[in-house]
Design a protein around this motif. Structure first.
Motif, PDB file in Angstrom:
ATOM      1  N   CYS A   1     113.306  33.975  35.759  1.00 29.49           N
ATOM      2  CA  CYS A   1     112.838  34.681  34.558  1.00 29.49           C
ATOM      3  C   CYS A   1     111.925  35.853  34.903  1.00 29.49           C
ATOM      4  O   CYS A   1     111.803  36.809  34.129  1.00 29.49           O
ATOM      5  N   ARG A   2     111.312  35.778  36.058  1.00 28.86           N
ATOM      6  CA  ARG A   2     110.373  36.828  36.466  1.00 28.86           C
ATOM      7  C   ARG A   2     111.082  38.176  36.645  1.00 28.86           C
ATOM      8  O   ARG A   2     110.452  39.233  36.604  1.00 28.86           O
ATOM      9  N   LYS A   3     112.415  38.104  36.820  1.00 24.87           N
ATOM     10  CA  LYS A   3     113.189  39.325  37.056  1.00 24.87           C
ATOM     11  C   LYS A   3     113.794  39.894  35.772  1.00 24.87           C
ATOM     12  O   LYS A   3     114.569  40.854  35.814  1.00 24.87           O
ATOM     13  N   ASN A   4     113.445  39.299  34.627  1.00 23.77           N
ATOM     14  CA  ASN A   4     113.936  39.830  33.349  1.00 23.77           C
ATOM     15  C   ASN A   4     113.558  41.299  33.204  1.00 23.77           C
ATOM     16  O   ASN A   4     112.475  41.718  33.641  1.00 23.77           O
ATOM     17  N   THR A   5     114.424  42.057  32.551  1.00 24.28           N
ATOM     18  CA  THR A   5     114.082  43.448  32.249  1.00 24.28           C
ATOM     19  C   THR A   5     113.144  43.473  31.052  1.00 24.28           C
ATOM     20  O   THR A   5     113.020  42.480  30.314  1.00 24.28           O
ATOM     21  N   THR A   6     112.500  44.595  30.835  1.00 26.07           N
ATOM     22  CA  THR A   6     111.606  44.729  29.681  1.00 26.07           C
ATOM     23  C   THR A   6     112.370  44.503  28.384  1.00 26.07           C
ATOM     24  O   THR A   6     111.881  43.828  27.462  1.00 26.07           O
ATOM     25  N   LYS A   7     113.589  45.029  28.320  1.00 23.02           N
ATOM     26  CA  LYS A   7     114.413  44.857  27.129  1.00 23.02           C
ATOM     27  C   LYS A   7     114.712  43.381  26.882  1.00 23.02           C
ATOM     28  O   LYS A   7     114.616  42.884  25.745  1.00 23.02           O
ATOM     29  N   GLU A   8     115.080  42.663  27.939  1.00 22.81           N
ATOM     30  CA  GLU A   8     115.376  41.229  27.801  1.00 22.81           C
ATOM     31  C   GLU A   8     114.135  40.460  27.342  1.00 22.81           C
ATOM     32  O   GLU A   8     114.216  39.563  26.494  1.00 22.81           O
ATOM     33  N   ASN A   9     112.996  40.821  27.911  1.00 21.25           N
ATOM     34  CA  ASN A   9     111.754  40.141  27.540  1.00 21.25           C
ATOM     35  C   ASN A   9     111.395  40.383  26.076  1.00 21.25           C
ATOM     36  O   ASN A   9     110.956  39.464  25.373  1.00 21.25           O
ATOM     37  N   LEU A  10     111.582  41.601  25.599  1.00 22.77           N
ATOM     38  CA  LEU A  10     111.270  41.909  24.199  1.00 22.77           C
ATOM     39  C   LEU A  10     112.205  41.158  23.253  1.00 22.77           C
ATOM     40  O   LEU A  10     111.785  40.681  22.190  1.00 22.77           O
ATOM     41  N   GLU A  11     113.473  41.031  23.645  1.00 13.54           N
ATOM     42  CA  GLU A  11     114.427  40.292  22.814  1.00 13.54           C
ATOM     43  C   GLU A  11     114.053  38.805  22.759  1.00 13.54           C
ATOM     44  O   GLU A  11     114.090  38.177  21.695  1.00 13.54           O
ATOM     45  N   LEU A  12     113.704  38.253  23.916  1.00 12.96           N
ATOM     46  CA  LEU A  12     113.292  36.840  23.963  1.00 12.96           C
ATOM     47  C   LEU A  12     111.976  36.627  23.214  1.00 12.96           C
ATOM     48  O   LEU A  12     111.771  35.595  22.562  1.00 12.96           O
ATOM     49  N   TRP A  13     111.095  37.598  23.317  1.00 11.28           N
ATOM     50  CA  TRP A  13     109.810  37.544  22.605  1.00 11.28           C
ATOM     51  C   TRP A  13     110.046  37.447  21.097  1.00 11.28           C
ATOM     52  O   TRP A  13     109.417  36.640  20.414  1.00 11.28           O
ATOM     53  N   GLU A  14     110.970  38.234  20.586  1.00  9.33           N
ATOM     54  CA  GLU A  14     111.300  38.182  19.161  1.00  9.33           C
ATOM     55  C   GLU A  14     111.874  36.816  18.789  1.00  9.33           C
ATOM     56  O   GLU A  14     111.586  36.272  17.714  1.00  9.33           O
ATOM     57  N   LYS A  15     112.680  36.258  19.682  1.00 13.40           N
ATOM     58  CA  LYS A  15     113.300  34.956  19.401  1.00 13.40           C
ATOM     59  C   LYS A  15     112.277  33.815  19.404  1.00 13.40           C
ATOM     60  O   LYS A  15     112.515  32.768  18.793  1.00 13.40           O
TER      61      LYS A  15
END
Length: 413
Positions: A71-85
């Motif tokens: 998970c540490r290698k997630n992109t910023t975009k992926e992290n923001l999407e997961l954050w919303e979820k």
């Protein structure tokens, strides 16, 4: 939220008021959730935080092994999407927001700590409005700054968290407050950890947060300790990083100095045995000073029936056949059929308490959590709830309630 209860808020504030502590502003971290979200999202956008979907057991294991997860290698975009979820479809335990520091840091608290997590429990102040909550370190670091805290004094168990909280503040360009860690003092044999106390209450090992065996403010107050004594006791212990274990005797000695002059005296027999007195003049009542050192407070009236005098069973056992003084009355040669021997007060003579007819049933919650029952003189019915007294030769007590019977908390000898 899962550990927050309205009664805890109330007890905490009531305890501060009782100690005489006043505050300028009353603020709750739970009132700033939207602001926490804003700051957390800033960290994601700056690449300083990522959403981790690992299970808590895996996170702990990786921290121990100093190992990074995928998970540490997630992109910023992926992290923001997961954050919303995290605010909608993801469930508790399925995702958390972690600060990206270093998984090989010598301080385990700095190994990509969790700063926001999903908690699906109702909160006493916000209900079910929020489901993503800050961790202690994230909340403390930001609340200190938002509240303008310049100096913080806390117990040294948080010493390892200092570096993390200062790191969080630095991420946002904030100046960290000055922090001093001190050792918490412990009373011998008394649990002080909130977690441990909660477990003991849940198991039924303690009566509650006001159990007389505890040193919580609510417990001390209910037992009859007073704020002045607690303050003096704490000042006497000093401030240090060295762990110290104190005793109940030390706290009780400070409390005794404060309450002894204030507490009126009464008689209560805990293990009564009835005796008769022969040879005495006919007497219907006697008057005894409310406090031996303050005669101006007046006297209390104790009704007497010489055929119905109750004393402690232990006194009869130890002093049988000896001349004793019935406090406030006269001298007798003690036996089940006691003989009157005079009125003269002799200093060396054993003095015992007693009650007679029209006595009152009382119950006393002792420091070990057990209840003792006894009979007291009728004047105790005039006491007010929360009044502190001394039962002669028994100890100091605080009246907790009057219905359905007089119920006292034992303070100390």
């Amino acid at each position: 939220p899962e550990l927050s209860k309205e009664e805890y808020y109330e007890a905490f504030l009531e305890g501060l008021k009782w100690l005489g502590i006043e505050w300028d502003v009353l603020d709750y971290a739970s009132d700033h959730l939207e602001k926490f979200y804003e700051y957390a999202e800033r960290l994601i956008k700056e690449g300083k935080a990522y959403v981790c979907s690992c299970k808590s057991s895996e996170i702990r294991r990786n921290r121990r092994l100093m190992k990074e997860c995928k998970c540490r290698k997630n992109t910023t975009k992926e992290n923001l999407e997961l954050w919303e979820k995290m605010f909608s479809v993801l469930r508790e335990g399925e995702a958390s927001l972690r600060l990206k520091i270093s998984m090989t840091h010598k301080n385990a608290a700095m190994r990509d700590p969790t700063i926001m997590r999903i908690v699906e429990h109702s909160h006493p102040r916000t209900g079910n409005k929020y489901r993503v909550w800050p961790t202690y370190d994230f909340a403390t670091a930001l609340m200190d700054v938002w509240e303008g805290v310049t100096h913080r004094i806390r117990s040294k168990e948080f010493e390892m968290r200092k570096e993390l909280q200062q790191f969080i503040q630095k991420c946002f360009g904030f100046k960290s407050p000055f922090i001093t860690e001190i050792a918490r003092f412990n009373l011998e044999g008394v649990p002080s950890s909130g977690r441990k106390i909660r477990e003991m209450i849940k198991k039924g090992e303690l009566l509650g947060w006001d159990d007389p065996r505890l040193t919580t403010l609510i417990a001390l107050r209910r037992r009859g300790f007073v704020p002045e004594a607690i303050r003096e006791f704490l000042i006497s212990t000093g401030v240090s990083k060295a762990e110290s274990v104190l005793t109940w005797d030390m706290l009780e000695s400070f409390n005794r100095k404060v309450i002894d002059p204030k507490c009126n005296r009464y008689f209560c027999v805990l293990n009564p045995v009835k005796i008769r007195i022969k040879g005495a003049r006919e007497i219907k009542e006697t008057q005894v000073k409310l406090h031996p050192d303050f005669p101006e407070r007046g006297e209390r009236r104790i009704p007497i029936d010489l055929d119905e005098i109750y004393i402690e069973r232990e006194d009869l056992k130890k002093l049988r056949g000896k001349v004793v003084r019935l406090i406030g009355l006269f001298n007798v040669k003690l036996d089940k059929e006691a003989n009157f021997v005079g009125d003269e007060i002799v200093k060396e003579m054993p003095k015992i308490h007693w009650v007679s007819k029209n006595n009152v049933r009382v119950r006393i919650l002792m420091p070990n959590g057990k209840i003792r029952e006894g009979i007291a003189e009728p004047e105790v019915k005039k006491l007010e709830v929360d009044e502190k007294i001394q039962f002669v030769r028994v100890g100091f007590c605080r009246l907790d309630r009057k219905e359905p019977e007089l119920f006292f908390y034992f303070t100390h000898k």
